[in-house]
Design a protein around this motif. Structure first.
Motif, PDB file in Angstrom:
ATOM      1  N   ASP A   1       3.914   8.361   4.195  1.00 41.19           N
ATOM      2  CA  ASP A   1       3.819  10.040   4.749  1.00 41.19           C
ATOM      3  C   ASP A   1       3.582  10.794   3.323  1.00 41.19           C
ATOM      4  O   ASP A   1       3.525  11.154   3.113  1.00 41.19           O
ATOM      5  CB  ASP A   1       5.665  10.103   4.730  1.00 41.19           C
ATOM      6  N   THR A   2       2.497  10.021   2.674  1.00 37.97           N
ATOM      7  CA  THR A   2       2.156   9.731   1.695  1.00 37.97           C
ATOM      8  C   THR A   2       0.864  10.845   1.937  1.00 37.97           C
ATOM      9  O   THR A   2       0.999  11.834   0.910  1.00 37.97           O
ATOM     10  CB  THR A   2       0.587   8.425   1.537  1.00 37.97           C
TER      11      THR A   2
ATOM     12  N   LYS B   1       0.828  -1.089  -0.090  1.00 39.59           N
ATOM     13  CA  LYS B   1      -0.029  -0.076   0.089  1.00 39.59           C
ATOM     14  C   LYS B   1       0.412   1.625   0.304  1.00 39.59           C
ATOM     15  O   LYS B   1       2.111   1.334   0.521  1.00 39.59           O
ATOM     16  CB  LYS B   1      -1.137  -0.159   1.378  1.00 39.59           C
ATOM     17  N   ASN B   2       0.512   2.193  -0.808  1.00 45.10           N
ATOM     18  CA  ASN B   2       0.605   3.676  -1.090  1.00 45.10           C
ATOM     19  C   ASN B   2       2.892   3.145  -1.933  1.00 45.10           C
ATOM     20  O   ASN B   2       3.447   4.265  -1.075  1.00 45.10           O
ATOM     21  CB  ASN B   2       0.651   3.998   0.182  1.00 45.10           C
ATOM     22  N   SER B   3       3.153   2.374  -1.744  1.00 42.65           N
ATOM     23  CA  SER B   3       5.022   2.140  -2.218  1.00 42.65           C
ATOM     24  C   SER B   3       4.977   2.679  -3.125  1.00 42.65           C
ATOM     25  O   SER B   3       6.160   3.719  -3.514  1.00 42.65           O
ATOM     26  CB  SER B   3       5.197   0.674  -2.684  1.00 42.65           C
ATOM     27  N   TRP B   4       4.014   3.733  -3.486  1.00 42.86           N
ATOM     28  CA  TRP B   4       4.616   4.638  -5.085  1.00 42.86           C
ATOM     29  C   TRP B   4       5.336   6.265  -3.877  1.00 42.86           C
ATOM     30  O   TRP B   4       5.823   6.714  -4.551  1.00 42.86           O
ATOM     31  CB  TRP B   4       3.364   4.628  -6.269  1.00 42.86           C
ATOM     32  N   SER B   5       5.118   6.545  -2.556  1.00 44.77           N
ATOM     33  CA  SER B   5       5.564   7.866  -2.097  1.00 44.77           C
ATOM     34  C   SER B   5       6.620   7.511  -1.093  1.00 44.77           C
ATOM     35  O   SER B   5       6.985   7.610  -0.449  1.00 44.77           O
ATOM     36  CB  SER B   5       3.921   7.743  -1.244  1.00 44.77           C
ATOM     37  N   ALA B   6       7.124   5.850  -0.525  1.00 44.87           N
ATOM     38  CA  ALA B   6       7.790   5.517  -0.238  1.00 44.87           C
ATOM     39  C   ALA B   6       9.103   6.242  -0.907  1.00 44.87           C
ATOM     40  O   ALA B   6       9.447   6.532  -1.691  1.00 44.87           O
ATOM     41  CB  ALA B   6       8.632   3.846   0.017  1.00 44.87           C
ATOM     42  N   SER B   7       9.875   6.821   0.566  1.00 48.51           N
ATOM     43  CA  SER B   7      11.341   7.781  -0.089  1.00 48.51           C
ATOM     44  C   SER B   7      12.865   6.724  -0.300  1.00 48.51           C
ATOM     45  O   SER B   7      12.451   5.530   0.560  1.00 48.51           O
ATOM     46  CB  SER B   7      11.002   8.958   1.817  1.00 48.51           C
TER      47      SER B   7
END
Length: 206
Positions: A160-161, A118-124
């Motif tokens: 932190d998405t 979930k929300n892996s696209w916004s991982a820093s």
């Protein structure tokens, strides 16, 4: 009429030397109309209301995203401070295997957590680490995360998405504000030009 006498004085015939009764000059229409000023006002209202609506919806997520990151050994456990119901990213060392199972212990409570993307696209990006999984905190407060399958230290950070969504909402609001400013200036300039042309144009309009 006697010869040499002056003709009798009287009003001239209609249409000669005076306007027809009831005639008034037609007023030239100013374009765009004053109603166009409503467009920038609406754009500003949409920008402000939209941004603060998103801020209100994501406020708690943003607060949870401000939590501290933690690094530790997956076998002995990583000490964390969790917020129940919010997501956390798990990172492993570059080149190392990903964990296949994780467990949270908080006081006398313990249990497995589901690993997702979930929300892996916004991982820093973190130096020497790569994103591997996301889990949702089952409890709030101090806890310990243990994982199986990982080799070497793991890094755990709050999801932190929400910050990304707030940044997008702010950019959108600023864009709408810019459009409102452009629309306001264009309306002023066009109406000003139309008024000057109307003032310098003579004669009736049919």
């Amino acid at each position: 009429m006697w010869p040499g006498s002056n003709p009798p004085m009287g009003p001239p015939p209609v249409g000669q030397g005076q306007p027809e009764p009831g005639w008034t000059p037609r007023r030239q229409r100013i374009s765009p109309s004053a109603g166009w000023y409503a467009l920038p006002i609406v754009l500003v209202l949409v920008a402000v209301i939209g941004f603060f609506t998103v801020l209100a919806l994501l406020w708690d997520d943003s607060e949870a995203a401000e939590g501290p990151a933690a690094v530790g050994d997956p076998a002995t456990g990583v000490s964390l401070r969790l917020s129940e119901g919010y997501g956390y990213f798990v990172y492993v060392r570059e080149g190392g295997p990903s964990p296949y199972a994780c467990r949270v212990e908080a006081g006398e409570r313990s249990g497995p957590v589901q690993l997702t993307r979930k929300n892996s696209w916004s991982a820093s990006d973190h130096t020497s680490y790569r994103y591997t999984a996301t889990f949702t905190a089952p409890v709030s407060g101090d806890a310990r995360l243990t994982c199986r399958g990982a080799d070497g230290p793991i890094l755990v950070t709050p999801d932190d998405t929400a910050h990304g969504y707030l940044g997008l909402a702010l950019l959108t609001a600023l864009g709408l504000g810019g459009l409102a400013a452009v629309a306001f200036v264009v309306t002023i300039l066009r109406r000003g030009g139309a008024k000057r042309r109307a003032a310098t144009t003579a004669g009736p309009y049919f």
